[in-house]
Design an enzyme around this catalytic site. Structure first.
Site: not given
Ligand SMILES: [Zn+2]
Length: 668
Positions: A142, A297
């Site tokens: 991320e 995710e």
């Protein structure tokens, strides 16, 4: 399809690994992502590598047919590293090194950190080059912040400016540093932006600089992985509409984009709207490389850290899984396998709770996996094709974050108003940018294209002349790439295209609150198809030149000014929308008007809360129909003939009725 979970074997005793792998296999999972936060386990002290535990976990998983994506572990530093190399820790805006204890607290520029990041990446790549179970890599985790203010970053900032502007005279001229007498006579005098009163040109260039630092940090890892393991894919877990990195750039070095999509993070009442935000996120992620993506995710239960969110409703995990596939996902991993006992994410729930006992969410993921694997033979190789695109520009987004123009204006929320209206029309939507090809699009929506370059306008003129439909909104063509306002009458370079001039503009006082009912105190309104809609945030006082008026403002002092216009040009049309509507229906009415008679591929008429999205492969079409409502819904099929629901095996004609929360995939 690749379906599975994010798994942290290092959080559990080894005696549990085999049980986990068996349960994953039973659920039909065939992939896990491992180790993106395991640097301290891999290299417990500098230069001492311990990968036996990871080898063993991979061996157990692969024994059950489960493949592995390995994360390069640079998203979280071992404590020894932070202590031994304090220069790798980011410095905050006040000039202080941030304290150790979270994650992503490294400076993206630090030569030391890049050296250490390259070394662990190389060690992993070499160790797993021969391991067939490892099918790909995820870089870091991320990418976004922190924006770092350390000495390394300041020096890199000055080098960036030198290579971009060449001379200080050029930089001073383009940034207009004569204002407040900030004329620079040495590159080292140029600050990092921290004042809140910074020059907007400097602030925008610094957003670009931060993004480039992150992209080049990733590139160093990608080069190592490509050299040592050229046969494995490389991806990264993006974050939808996260603003910190230019995702078009970040995606450029990767094989495909993955993203982390959490849909139960915000409040209960937003559930119906959340599916639009997630849908738009999927479309943006697919559009970054114009190819199918993965979900690395996604929600597996209540999410949160100190507090947890709502749980997933029965059927929601399955339906949202189908949504990802509808929008082009070829891989789907739930985060996480089992809820962690430890650390900041104790309440970020996995498919299994803390107790590790398979329950409702595990069973639903298992059912979803089973169904999707049955469909995968059909839909493999199919893609999403769109005839409509929305422009999404990091320059515009950053410039509006630096100067929102009016209170509470949010670039993404504005864009979503149009996205949601398109979604109700049942059309596929791409996101695009001005360096990309416009071929195949019939309608382009440019929400507040604020920063504009001459060549982009030329490209749009050609698009319209050939029959394309273009929609521009307020704050179009206001600035050049240095974040300096145009000297042309607005909408600047778009004036000929739009056939209007904006004589004046203003923020609407007290009307910033977007509401789904008529807001008291709204100062302006328009009438569209016999209905009154309040305007909020802003109003351009639009004077039509060649354009025709679609609606004017209803208030007396504005009676000569238009709010929405259309200009017929060549074989196409250009719409100009000079205000922001606080009610979704206004956008729907407008889009209906614009799309009337436009032969877009639309096979279904869906009611509110039902999403229809299409994948194609050759002459075959797969329509994913998702009923997000809590009641049954009926979807009309606009074409005649029989359609097969490839989930249930039923044949349908004319219409399909879906129970609450149910999905269908119609093949034709
Ligand atoms: Zn730094």
């Amino acid at each position: 399809m690749h379906i599975g979970v994010d798994y942290y074997p290092e959080h559990w005793g080894k005696e549990r690994w085999e049980i986990d792998a068996q349960m994953m296999k039973k659920a039909g999972f065939n992939v896990v992502r491992l180790a993106e936060f395991a640097w301290a386990k891999m290299e417990p002290s500098e230069g001492k590598y311990e990968l036996d535990w990871l080898d063993e976990a991979i061996k157990i998983l692969s024994g059950y047919g489960i493949k592995v994506i390995l994360g390069t572990p640079t998203g979280s530093r071992p404590p020894w590293l932070a202590r031994k190399y304090p220069e790798t820790t980011a410095v905050d805006i006040t000039g202080h090194r941030i304290s150790y204890g979270g994650r992503k607290d490294n400076c993206p520029t630090s030569k030391t950190y890049r050296r250490l990041s390259s070394r662990i990446t190389e060690v992993l790549a070499e160790h797993y080059a021969g391991e067939k179970a490892v099918i790909g890599w995820q870089t870091d985790n991320e990418f976004a912040c922190p924006v770092c203010y350390c000495g390394d970053c300041e020096a890199a900032w000055h080098n960036h400016l030198k290579s971009k502007y060449r001379t200080l005279n050029e930089l001073n001229r383009r940034w207009g540093t004569v204002f407040w007498g900030h004329i620079y006579s040495d590159w080292e005098e140029i600050p990092l932006p921290r004042k809140g009163q910074d020059n907007p040109s400097l602030s925008l260039e610094h957003r670009r600089f931060h993004s480039l630092q992150v992209v080049s940090f990733q590139r160093e890892q990608v080069e190592i992985l490509r050299r040592i393991t050229p046969d494995r894919f490389i991806t990264h877990n993006f974050m939808g509409f996260s603003p910190w990195v230019d995702y078009y750039d970040l995606a450029g070095d990767l094989d495909f984009v993955s993203w982390d999509c959490y849909y139960n993070y915000s409040s209960w009442s937003e559930r119906l709207n959340n599916y639009s935000l997630q849908a738009a996120g999927h479309d943006l992620m697919r559009s970054l490389k114009k190819r199918n993506f993965w979900i690395m995710e996604t929600s597996a239960g209540p999410v949160g850290n100190r507090m947890f969110s709502r749980n997933l409703r029965p059927g929601e995990l399955r339906r949202m899984g189908y949504q990802t596939v509808a929008h082009g996902a070829d891989g789907l991993l739930w985060f996480r396998w089992r809820t962690s006992l430890y650390g900041f994410e104790q309440y970020w729930h996995g498919l299994l709770g803390h107790d590790g006992v398979p329950g409702r969410r595990y069973r639903e993921a298992s059912l979803t996996s089973d169904e999707l694997q049955k469909l995968s033979g059909e839909i493999e190789g199919s893609r999403v094709k769109s005839e409509v695109a929305i422009f999404y520009s990091y320059d515009d987004r950053w410039a509006f974050e630096i100067q929102p123009n009016f209170e509470k204006f949010d670039y993404v929320s504005h864009l979503l108003c149009y996205y949601k209206a398109l979604q109700k029309e049942g059309v596929n939507v791409d996101f695009t940018h001005l360096n990309s090809s416009l071929d195949g699009y019939r309608l382009l929506i440019l929400p507040a294209p604020y920063i504009v370059r001459e060549e982009a306008v030329q490209k749009l003129k050609e698009f319209v002349n050939k029959g394309g439909i273009l929609l521009l909104t307020f704050r179009s063509g206001v600035k050049n790439e240095d974040n300096i306002p145009t000297e042309k009458t607005l909408p600047g370079l778009f004036r000929d295209l739009a056939g209007v001039r904006v004589e004046e503009y203003e923020a609407l006082e007290g009307s910033w609150k977007v509401s789904y009912s008529v807001t008291p105190g709204v100062s302006y309104s328009v009438e569209l198809d016999g209905k009154i809609f309040p305007c909020c945030y802003t109003a351009d006082w639009v004077v039509p030149e060649n354009a025709k008026v679609i609606c004017r403002y209803r208030e007396k002092h504005l009676k000569d000014y238009a709010a929405v216009t259309v200009n017929h040009l060549g074989a196409g049309r250009v719409y100009y929308v000079g205000t922001y509507f606080s009610i979704d229906e206004a956008y729907s009415l407008l889009l209906k008007k614009i799309l009337k008679g436009v032969p877009l591929k639309r096979y279904f008429s869906a009611p509110y809360g039902v999403e229809v999205y299409m994948r194609e492969k050759g002459s075959k079409h797969y329509a994913f129909i998702l009923n997000h409502n809590e009641k049954k819904a009926e979807v009309k099929i606009n074409n005649s003939g029989f359609y097969m629901d490839i989930i249930s095996g039923n044949t349908v004609k004319n219409k399909i009725t879906l129970p609450a929360g149910e999905v269908a995939v119609l093949k034709f």
